[in-house]
Scaffold this active site. Structure first.
Site, PDB file in Angstrom:
ATOM      1  N   CYS A 123       0.808  -1.222   0.000  1.00  0.00           N
ATOM      2  CA  CYS A 123       0.000   0.000   0.000  1.00  0.00           C
ATOM      3  C   CYS A 123       0.839   1.269   0.000  1.00  0.00           C
ATOM      4  CB  CYS A 123      -0.936   0.008   1.198  1.00  0.00           C
ATOM      5  SG  CYS A 123      -2.014  -1.442   1.287  1.00  0.00           S
ATOM      6  N   HIS A 136      -3.302   7.075   2.808  1.00  0.00           N
ATOM      7  CA  HIS A 136      -3.709   5.790   2.256  1.00  0.00           C
ATOM      8  C   HIS A 136      -5.108   5.465   2.759  1.00  0.00           C
ATOM      9  CE1 HIS A 136      -4.019   1.712   1.089  1.00  0.00           C
ATOM     10  NE2 HIS A 136      -3.801   1.214   2.294  1.00  0.00           N
ATOM     11  N   ASN A 173      -9.953  -0.328   0.217  1.00  0.00           N
ATOM     12  CA  ASN A 173      -8.496  -0.272   0.182  1.00  0.00           C
ATOM     13  C   ASN A 173      -8.007  -0.807  -1.170  1.00  0.00           C
ATOM     14  OD1 ASN A 173      -5.738  -0.674   0.491  1.00  0.00           O
ATOM     15  ND2 ASN A 173      -5.901  -1.531   2.545  1.00  0.00           N
TER      16      ASN A 173
END
Length: 333
Positions: free
Chosen positions: A113, A253, A283
């Site tokens: 990520c 994020h 996500n």
């Protein structure tokens, strides 16, 4: 060293939307549980026959069009992903071919990520040193393809997408002002895809045990993320000689609303300065930050001279942040 900034943005998500209510039909979960714990309401899921290279191509094409850059001008393409088309060749090579970027070197970068932050930090150095003039950085994922859809603790969290940025030299004082990157491999097992590599090659047993799917120790990752997001944001600001009061926009994020809230509290900034789109996408790993940045720009939330902080964390464990003084005007070459 030359100043380097973003002169073009683009993003792409698959058309298919899966809501929490849709998940209720085949996963032992419900909308209220997902929203209250994560903030996620829906996510975009790629068709089975759509590889991540297709998402990256679409995002990259839009970024080049936004920057008014011909594919032949691109000298390097970096694709940040943990869901490549193949173990090899690199997805970046496939994207370069699809775009017609005949003069570009290309490679993949794996930092989970945090991938987009790592990738822009890497790509910007090629321009700062004078080796290249134009670099295309893409964060793309098809996480839906490596999820265990019977594991309600993970399958509700993730979605598919890609975001891209064109990097070029910009006027001195603008562009990337600082980077802060880090890793801690002792926590690698907390978020992993155990099988398919050289340590645990594919076998009937690995398939039967779902070892080719994403595995996560949710509570431990959450504790790590809450601590690191705020800390790395403070450090990267200090490197740039700035404070929290200088932040015009925070692009975190997009993993979990609770994690974002903790980072905002640690920084002590207004929520009005924070870009949030995880409710729409979940996500998307390396794609989350560039897509959020692109949407913020398209919505008119970013203007010339704004100070933008991008921050992420991910498998590895990795973390990273950067400070960007916004301009989309590249220097004439």
């Amino acid at each position: 060293m030359r100043s380097v900034g973003i002169v073009g943005l683009g993003s792409y998500v698959p058309e298919n939307v899966v809501t929490n209510l849709d998940l209720e039909q085949f996963v032992d979960t419900n909308d209220e549980w997902i929203v209250s714990r994560t903030g996620i309401k829906q996510r975009h899921i790629a068709p089975k026959d759509m590889p991540v290279s297709e998402l990256c191509y679409q995002a990259g094409l839009k970024a080049l069009e936004d920057a008014q850059i011909a594919p032949e001008e691109v000298e390097l393409i970096i694709v940040a992903t943990i869901t490549p088309d193949y173990a090899f060749p690199a997805t970046a090579c496939l994207v370069a071919d699809r775009l017609g970027a005949k003069n570009a070197a290309a490679f993949d970068l794996e930092a989970g990520c945090t991938g987009f932050i790592y990738a822009v930090a890497t790509g910007s150095q090629f321009i700062a040193s004078g080796l290249y003039k134009t670099v295309l950085v893409i964060g793309g994922e098809t996480l839906s393809k490596i999820l265990n859809w019977q594991d309600r603790s993970t399958c509700v969290l993730f979605g598919d997408g890609a975001g891209a940025a064109v990097l070029q030299q910009v006027e001195e004082g603008f562009g990337f002002l600082s980077f802060e990157l880090g890793s801690d491999g002792s926590g690698g097992a907390l978020l992993s895809q155990p099988a398919g590599g050289s340590k645990c090659p594919a076998s009937l047993e690995t398939v039967e045990k779902n070892l080719h799917t994403l595995q996560m120790e949710g509570k431990e990752v959450y504790k790590f993320a809450v601590r690191i997001m705020g800390d790395v944001s403070v450090k990267v600001l200090q490197k740039a000689g700035l404070t929290k009061d200088d932040i015009d926009l925070l692009v975190p994020h997009q993993a979990n609303m609770r994690i974002v809230d903790a980072a905002v509290k640690r920084l002590g900034i207004s929520k009005d300065k924070v870009v949030i789109n995880l409710d729409k996408y979940g996500n998307m790993s390396a794609a989350s930050i560039p897509i959020a940045l692109d949407e913020a720009f398209q919505a008119g939330l970013i203007t010339e001279g704004d100070i933008i902080v991008m921050v992420g964390f991910g498998t590895g464990l990795t973390w990273g942040a950067c400070v960007l003084k916004w301009t989309k005007v590249g220097l004439k070459r």
